[in-house]
Each structure stands twice: as structure tokens, then as C-alpha cells.
Design a protein around this motif. Structure first.
Motif, PDB file in Angstrom:
ATOM      1  N   ALA A 101       0.836  -1.208   0.000  1.00  0.00           N
ATOM      2  CA  ALA A 101       0.000   0.000   0.000  1.00  0.00           C
ATOM      3  C   ALA A 101       0.871   1.257   0.000  1.00  0.00           C
ATOM      4  N   ILE A 102       0.337   2.294  -0.629  1.00  0.00           N
ATOM      5  CA  ILE A 102       1.010   3.597  -0.654  1.00  0.00           C
ATOM      6  C   ILE A 102       0.496   4.493   0.473  1.00  0.00           C
ATOM      7  N   ASP A 103      -0.800   4.447   0.721  1.00  0.00           N
ATOM      8  CA  ASP A 103      -1.420   5.288   1.751  1.00  0.00           C
ATOM      9  C   ASP A 103      -0.786   5.023   3.120  1.00  0.00           C
ATOM     10  N   PRO A 104      -0.336   6.085   3.817  1.00  0.00           N
ATOM     11  CA  PRO A 104       0.370   5.890   5.092  1.00  0.00           C
ATOM     12  C   PRO A 104      -0.464   5.148   6.143  1.00  0.00           C
ATOM     13  N   HIS A 105      -1.747   5.466   6.205  1.00  0.00           N
ATOM     14  CA  HIS A 105      -2.601   4.801   7.209  1.00  0.00           C
ATOM     15  C   HIS A 105      -2.748   3.313   6.879  1.00  0.00           C
ATOM     16  N   ALA A 106      -2.890   3.004   5.597  1.00  0.00           N
ATOM     17  CA  ALA A 106      -2.997   1.599   5.189  1.00  0.00           C
ATOM     18  C   ALA A 106      -1.701   0.857   5.487  1.00  0.00           C
ATOM     19  N   GLU A 155      10.784  -2.039   2.733  1.00  0.00           N
ATOM     20  CA  GLU A 155      10.650  -1.047   3.804  1.00  0.00           C
ATOM     21  C   GLU A 155       9.880  -1.647   4.991  1.00  0.00           C
ATOM     22  N   ALA A 156       8.803  -2.371   4.692  1.00  0.00           N
ATOM     23  CA  ALA A 156       8.013  -2.996   5.760  1.00  0.00           C
ATOM     24  C   ALA A 156       8.806  -4.098   6.457  1.00  0.00           C
ATOM     25  N   LEU A 157       9.565  -4.862   5.686  1.00  0.00           N
ATOM     26  CA  LEU A 157      10.341  -5.956   6.272  1.00  0.00           C
ATOM     27  C   LEU A 157      11.422  -5.447   7.219  1.00  0.00           C
ATOM     28  N   SER A 158      11.897  -4.241   6.996  1.00  0.00           N
ATOM     29  CA  SER A 158      12.924  -3.697   7.883  1.00  0.00           C
ATOM     30  C   SER A 158      12.382  -3.527   9.303  1.00  0.00           C
ATOM     31  N   GLU A 159      11.073  -3.367   9.425  1.00  0.00           N
ATOM     32  CA  GLU A 159      10.434  -3.301  10.740  1.00  0.00           C
ATOM     33  C   GLU A 159       9.959  -4.680  11.203  1.00  0.00           C
ATOM     34  N   LEU A 160       9.429  -5.476  10.262  1.00  0.00           N
ATOM     35  CA  LEU A 160       8.841  -6.765  10.642  1.00  0.00           C
ATOM     36  C   LEU A 160       9.884  -7.841  10.899  1.00  0.00           C
ATOM     37  N   GLY A 161      11.013  -7.803  10.193  1.00  0.00           N
ATOM     38  CA  GLY A 161      12.037  -8.824  10.385  1.00  0.00           C
ATOM     39  C   GLY A 161      12.542  -8.896  11.816  1.00  0.00           C
ATOM     40  N   PRO A 162      13.003  -7.774  12.367  1.00  0.00           N
ATOM     41  CA  PRO A 162      13.472  -7.807  13.762  1.00  0.00           C
ATOM     42  C   PRO A 162      12.353  -8.175  14.746  1.00  0.00           C
ATOM     43  N   TYR A 163      11.142  -7.710  14.482  1.00  0.00           N
ATOM     44  CA  TYR A 163      10.028  -8.051  15.375  1.00  0.00           C
ATOM     45  C   TYR A 163       9.785  -9.552  15.357  1.00  0.00           C
ATOM     46  N   ALA A 164       9.801 -10.148  14.153  1.00  0.00           N
ATOM     47  CA  ALA A 164       9.603 -11.591  14.034  1.00  0.00           C
ATOM     48  C   ALA A 164      10.702 -12.345  14.780  1.00  0.00           C
ATOM     49  N   ALA A 165      11.945 -11.933  14.586  1.00  0.00           N
ATOM     50  CA  ALA A 165      13.061 -12.613  15.241  1.00  0.00           C
ATOM     51  C   ALA A 165      12.918 -12.555  16.761  1.00  0.00           C
ATOM     52  N   SER A 166      12.398 -11.448  17.269  1.00  0.00           N
ATOM     53  CA  SER A 166      12.237 -11.314  18.721  1.00  0.00           C
ATOM     54  C   SER A 166      11.202 -12.294  19.268  1.00  0.00           C
ATOM     55  N   PRO A 208      -1.151  -1.418  -5.796  1.00  0.00           N
ATOM     56  CA  PRO A 208      -2.244  -0.596  -5.271  1.00  0.00           C
ATOM     57  C   PRO A 208      -3.129  -0.099  -6.406  1.00  0.00           C
ATOM     58  N   ALA A 209      -4.372   0.172  -6.099  1.00  0.00           N
ATOM     59  CA  ALA A 209      -5.326   0.629  -7.115  1.00  0.00           C
ATOM     60  C   ALA A 209      -4.764   1.833  -7.869  1.00  0.00           C
ATOM     61  N   GLY A 210      -4.778   1.739  -9.182  1.00  0.00           N
ATOM     62  CA  GLY A 210      -4.331   2.844 -10.027  1.00  0.00           C
ATOM     63  C   GLY A 210      -2.843   2.895 -10.286  1.00  0.00           C
ATOM     64  N   SER A 211      -2.073   2.052  -9.599  1.00  0.00           N
ATOM     65  CA  SER A 211      -0.619   2.076  -9.767  1.00  0.00           C
ATOM     66  C   SER A 211      -0.171   1.074 -10.830  1.00  0.00           C
ATOM     67  N   LYS A 212       0.912   1.442 -11.527  1.00  0.00           N
ATOM     68  CA  LYS A 212       1.548   0.516 -12.466  1.00  0.00           C
ATOM     69  C   LYS A 212       3.025   0.310 -12.110  1.00  0.00           C
ATOM     70  N   ASP A 213       3.396   0.720 -10.908  1.00  0.00           N
ATOM     71  CA  ASP A 213       4.799   0.772 -10.506  1.00  0.00           C
ATOM     72  C   ASP A 213       5.188  -0.487  -9.713  1.00  0.00           C
ATOM     73  N   LEU A 214       5.612  -1.529 -10.436  1.00  0.00           N
ATOM     74  CA  LEU A 214       6.027  -2.763  -9.770  1.00  0.00           C
ATOM     75  C   LEU A 214       7.257  -2.541  -8.888  1.00  0.00           C
ATOM     76  N   HIS A 215       8.226  -1.791  -9.398  1.00  0.00           N
ATOM     77  CA  HIS A 215       9.455  -1.567  -8.647  1.00  0.00           C
ATOM     78  C   HIS A 215       9.153  -0.859  -7.329  1.00  0.00           C
ATOM     79  N   GLY A 216       8.293   0.153  -7.392  1.00  0.00           N
ATOM     80  CA  GLY A 216       7.937   0.870  -6.177  1.00  0.00           C
ATOM     81  C   GLY A 216       7.233  -0.019  -5.164  1.00  0.00           C
ATOM     82  N   ALA A 217       6.353  -0.894  -5.668  1.00  0.00           N
ATOM     83  CA  ALA A 217       5.645  -1.810  -4.769  1.00  0.00           C
ATOM     84  C   ALA A 217       6.636  -2.733  -4.064  1.00  0.00           C
ATOM     85  N   ARG A 218       7.610  -3.224  -4.807  1.00  0.00           N
ATOM     86  CA  ARG A 218       8.601  -4.124  -4.190  1.00  0.00           C
ATOM     87  C   ARG A 218       9.460  -3.379  -3.173  1.00  0.00           C
ATOM     88  N   SER A 219       9.765  -2.126  -3.445  1.00  0.00           N
ATOM     89  CA  SER A 219      10.580  -1.364  -2.493  1.00  0.00           C
ATOM     90  C   SER A 219       9.811  -1.124  -1.191  1.00  0.00           C
TER      91      SER A 219
END
Length: 280
Positions: A75-80, A126-137, A111-122
């Protein structure tokens, strides 16, 4: 490589394969057949109760091999994005309670209306940088599952093991690896080399089997065929992951309306026979 004497020792049934069974029915059917492992899904677990499911599995002597699924991180939307991170942290907590060490991630589509695969993967990274350490803990490994390219727009912008490993390798192997599912990678002639790459890096966190049967049904999601009925050389893929060092559970995950219309215990019996015949 022969596995004749092994029987069902490494077999695991993914809950979606026999979703017509309630959790108590699933536990009973696995006990009756000598099935040692189950891969669970969050929604039915939540409906039955997280602690109740964990107790049911323990009492039945069943190993929870994976929890499906986390992810949907594009998702692009910050709240989402905040909601997605929170939901994935909840999934990690659920996995820990259930006693599995692996949460499977389906990364999410465009995300709806997006055609940016590279951006979606990035944004996944970004999310994994937060979730990886949390998962390991919590003692949990995240397993990125590439999905067949036909799902790239709406379900998973990660279509190949190479893409999955490019994401995973930004983090320690104890935090993020991959899930190899034959249904999604069987067509990719670069996949064997990527399985070797994953093995060398200690990132083969889960292995799932399903066959590819055509024509695909309308909607395509529920086209995963019973083992031995389609185009996939299941033994060859098993050999590849084992040559790369994988010795963990082998989980059969089928989404198929015709199979779901059968009695669940009968389908589980059929699936164990198909596994022994075509994947051992």
C-alpha cells in the motif's frame, strides 16, 4: 533419491487443502491417518480461537509447520501501511502462540491505479525492515512466497524466487527467507539455481507442493491440482530443495473447488496417497 521408508514423516497438510474440515475434525483426521504436521490459516484459527487452536494442536500431537499468511505490504497510503504493519505483527504473535517458527508472506499486488512494480517491491522491503526484527524477537522466520506471474497485479508483485531472494537478502536469514511452492515456480527455468542460492544462504524456510492442471478455472486462484494430476515433476522439485539442504516439512496446499466438494477426511486420505505416490 528414494524416500520409500519415510512414509508421512515429513508430510504436512495445509489447512486450505481440506478447508471443509473444522479444526477439531482436521486434528482427528490427521491423528487417524498418522499425519504429523499442519499448516494453519489465520482466519479459521481466529474463528476457533487462537489459544484453543494451539491447545488442540498440542493435544493432538500435531506440529504446526507454517502459519498463512502475512504480507500485503504494498500500500502507498500511510494509514494503510500502518494497518498492514500492525496486522503482520499480530500474525507474528499468532504464529508464536501456535508454536510454528514460520510465517508465510504473500507480498501484495499493485495498489489501485498504480503501475509501478518496482515501487511496490521497495515498499515490501521497507516494511520488512520493521517486521524482520520483530519476528526474530518472537522466534519467527518470515518466508516470502513468490506467486505465479498471473497474480502480480492483484495479489503478489513478487513473481520469482530471484525477486523473493533479492528482498530477503537485505535482512538476516534468521529473519527473512523464502517459501518454495511448486505451483508457483515450476515454469521458471531459473528457479533451480535460485533454490541453490536460497539453500546456501540458509533461506529455504518452507516448501509447499501443488500440481498445475489446465485449463485453469475462471478466477484462477482455485486451480491448484491434486498431486500427480498435472504438469509438475514433484519429485524433481523435492530433490532440488533437498540438494540445497532443505530437510523440513513438505506441506501440500491445494485450493480446488472440486476437491472441497468432497468429504474432508476422504480428501485428506486421497492427498496422503497422492503424496506417497508422486512426491516420495
Amino acid at each position: 533419491m528414494s524416500h520409500d521408508g519415510e512414509g508421512l514423516a515429513r508430510f504436512s497438510i495445509n489447512q486450505m487443502t481440506v478447508k471443509q474440515l473444522s479444526l477439531p475434525e482436521l486434528a482427528a483426521a490427521c491423528t487417524d491417518l498418522g499425519v504429523p504436521g499442519v499448516g494453519l490459516w489465520r482466519e479459521p484459527v481466529q474463528a476457533y480461537g487462537l489459544e484453543a487452536t494451539a491447545k488442540l494442536m498440542r493435544d493432538a500431537g500435531l506440529t504446526v509447520t507454517t502459519l498463512c499468511r502475512g504480507g500485503f505490504l504494498t500500500a502507498i497510503d500511510p494509514h494503510a501501511r500502518v494497518r498492514a504493519i500492525d496486522d503482520n505483527k499480530a500474525a507474528i504473535d499468532e504464529a508464536a502462540t501456535l508454536g510454528t517458527d514460520t510465517l508465510v508472506l504473500v507480498s501484495g499486488g499493485l495498489p489501485a491505479g498504480s503501475k509501478d512494480l518496482h515501487g511496490a517491491r521497495s515498499r515490501i522491503a521497507e516494511a520488512l525492515s520493521e517486521l524482520g526484527p520483530y519476528a526474530a524477537s518472537r522466534g519467527i522466520r518470515l518466508a516470502i512466497e513468490p506467486l505465479h506471474p498471473m497474480f502480480a497485479s492483484d495479489r503478489c508483485v513478487v513473481s520469482t524466487l530471484a525477486q523473493a531472494l533479492d528482498l530477503a537478502e537485505q535482512f538476516p536469514a534468521s529473519q527473512v527467507g523464502v517459501c518454495v511452492d511448486t505451483y508457483h515456480v515450476w515454469w521458471d527455468d531459473t528457479a533451480p539455481a535460485q533454490i541453490d542460492r536460497a539453500g546456501r544462504g540458509g533461506r529455504l524456510h518452507a516448501f509447499q507442493l501443488a500440481d498445475w492442471v489446465t485449463p485453469l478455472p475462471e478466477g484462477v486462484l482455485n486451480g491448484r491440482g491434486q498431486l500427480g494430476e498435472g504438469s509438475v515433476d514433484l519429485r524433481a522439485w523435492r530433490a532440488l530443495v533437498e540438494q540445497a539442504g532443505y530437510g523440513g516439512p513438505i506441506e501440500v496446499e491445494l485450493f480446488n473447488e472440486a476437491l472441497w466438494s468432497q468429504p474432508g477426511a476422504k480428501l485428506l486420505t486421497q492427498t496422503t496417497h497422492s503424496y506417497l505416490q508422486h512426491a516420495c
